[in-house]
Enzyme design. Sequence first.
Site, PDB file in Angstrom:
ATOM      1  N   PHE A  11       9.045   4.525   1.422  1.00  0.00           N
ATOM      2  CA  PHE A  11       9.060   3.615   2.681  1.00  0.00           C
ATOM      3  C   PHE A  11       8.083   2.677   2.358  1.00  0.00           C
ATOM      4  O   PHE A  11       7.090   2.398   3.442  1.00  0.00           O
ATOM      5  CB  PHE A  11       8.624   4.309   3.997  1.00  0.00           C
ATOM      6  CG  PHE A  11       9.892   5.718   4.373  1.00  0.00           C
ATOM      7  CD1 PHE A  11      11.103   5.303   4.091  1.00  0.00           C
ATOM      8  CD2 PHE A  11       9.167   6.709   5.023  1.00  0.00           C
ATOM      9  CE1 PHE A  11      12.003   6.226   4.499  1.00  0.00           C
ATOM     10  CE2 PHE A  11      10.195   7.614   5.345  1.00  0.00           C
ATOM     11  CZ  PHE A  11      11.588   7.522   5.011  1.00  0.00           C
ATOM     12  N   ILE A  12       7.718   2.053   1.177  1.00  0.00           N
ATOM     13  CA  ILE A  12       6.848   1.099   0.917  1.00  0.00           C
ATOM     14  C   ILE A  12       7.044  -0.297   1.195  1.00  0.00           C
ATOM     15  O   ILE A  12       8.167  -0.629   0.345  1.00  0.00           O
ATOM     16  CB  ILE A  12       6.324   1.240  -0.565  1.00  0.00           C
ATOM     17  CG1 ILE A  12       5.940   2.844  -0.793  1.00  0.00           C
ATOM     18  CG2 ILE A  12       5.148   0.259  -0.830  1.00  0.00           C
ATOM     19  CD1 ILE A  12       5.058   3.455   0.000  1.00  0.00           C
TER      20      ILE A  12
ATOM     21  N   SER B 202       2.749  10.598   8.512  1.00  0.00           N
ATOM     22  CA  SER B 202       1.469  10.482   9.651  1.00  0.00           C
ATOM     23  C   SER B 202       0.287  11.298   8.869  1.00  0.00           C
ATOM     24  O   SER B 202      -0.739  11.151   9.067  1.00  0.00           O
ATOM     25  CB  SER B 202       2.013  10.834  10.792  1.00  0.00           C
ATOM     26  OG  SER B 202       2.731   9.731  11.314  1.00  0.00           O
TER      27      SER B 202
ATOM     28  N   ILE C 298       0.942  -1.188  -0.264  1.00  0.00           N
ATOM     29  CA  ILE C 298      -0.025  -0.049   0.042  1.00  0.00           C
ATOM     30  C   ILE C 298       0.858   1.133  -0.188  1.00  0.00           C
ATOM     31  O   ILE C 298       1.750   1.331   0.790  1.00  0.00           O
ATOM     32  CB  ILE C 298      -0.915   0.133   1.146  1.00  0.00           C
ATOM     33  CG1 ILE C 298      -1.951   1.292   1.156  1.00  0.00           C
ATOM     34  CG2 ILE C 298      -0.414  -0.209   2.568  1.00  0.00           C
ATOM     35  CD1 ILE C 298      -3.242   1.117   1.661  1.00  0.00           C
TER      36      ILE C 298
ATOM     37  N   GLU D   3      -4.725  -3.059  11.345  1.00  0.00           N
ATOM     38  CA  GLU D   3      -3.529  -2.717  10.923  1.00  0.00           C
ATOM     39  C   GLU D   3      -2.676  -2.556  12.444  1.00  0.00           C
ATOM     40  O   GLU D   3      -1.550  -3.223  12.832  1.00  0.00           O
ATOM     41  CB  GLU D   3      -3.257  -1.704  10.400  1.00  0.00           C
ATOM     42  CG  GLU D   3      -1.719  -1.211   9.989  1.00  0.00           C
ATOM     43  CD  GLU D   3      -1.535   0.041   9.237  1.00  0.00           C
ATOM     44  OE1 GLU D   3      -0.441   0.445   8.978  1.00  0.00           O
ATOM     45  OE2 GLU D   3      -2.598   0.683   8.582  1.00  0.00           O
TER      46      GLU D   3
END
Length: 382
Positions: free
Chosen positions: A159-160, A135, A126, A247
């Site tokens: 940062f995937i 954030s 994602i 999550e």
Amino acid sequence: MAIHFHRSWMNEELAMVRETVIRFIENEMLPDDEAARKRGHVGHALWRKAGELGLLCSDIPEEYGGGGGDFRHEAVFYEEMARRSLTGMNASVHSIVAHYLLNHGTEEQKRQYLPRMARGELVGAIAMTEPGAGSDLQGVRTRAERHGDHYLINGSKTFISNGYLAGLVLVVAKTDPAQKAKGMSILIVETENRPGYQVGKVLDKIGLKAQDTSELFFDNVKVDADCLLGGEEGRGFYQLMGDLPYERTIIGVTAAAAMEGAYEATLQYTREREAFGQPIAQFQNTKFKLAEIAANVTAARAYVDRCIEDLVAGRLDTVGASMCKMWASDLQNKVVDECLQLFGGYGYMNEYLIGRMYVDARIQRIYGGTNEIMKEVISRAM
């Protein structure tokens, strides 16, 4: 006497699942872990093997190719990897992607993608975070412009998790830049042979060395209009918020299991390692530290198990999951740090599990929403 961390939600069927998971880990994951950490990814073959064994998407209904179980089936897999700091195969992000499709996708989207994800043929990622938006998701700048029967996506993500191996990426983009939350949508991008889609290098992180965390670039990436998740523009922010309890509970689950693994490794080491003519486990400082750690880990197990049961029952809200994520990840960092201290200089070596656990733990307080954001979420509900 060893302390047994009893799980209140275990049953006979889940115990059999755990045995399958442990065999898979010991036969397929552990032998390649060191090489995977050097490569920066676990490779596609491991994902397909996990799919063949039914370890992926185990809580997705059978009609969409999943295992037909519930979150406990997923938790068993996450726990056994976390106990051994096997962080290369991010099955949790894969499952989160599957749940976005299950909860928000059209019937056609579910049937098109979920069976292939369950088989490990499509690795899920994602793409939310951007160089200038972490954030604060409303700061997303990636654009998806409608042109008749298709969208053109432009932007970059960083940062995937699973980014290098991903065959299916859910891209968070602005479909209406004039709006804030209501201007966001999620687009489903199959990556193979997709012009304009580019994967950057695997990022050099301090921990999670076997996890393929990458940058992704979108340069006029064309996708059909029916790749809009749920088929309606402007639903992206709502879709993202709806899946946060799932999550964040996963992060709590992995934190509790990592603490157990760290405690058990430390207990074994202190009993075998000698100093001044006796095992270091016999020194009062060691005994008292281990007693504190055991109490903390026992408390974490009880609390996280309650959160798992609440999630399965549909009772766990975003505030409860945020508490679980924040508290468990904070405690994980404290416990693993204290365990490492009992290893002395060997604890600082990468060849020792506890050293890897130490650097792998640090990200838990950052991803899934930083722990500072968790405090914000919790305090708003007071």
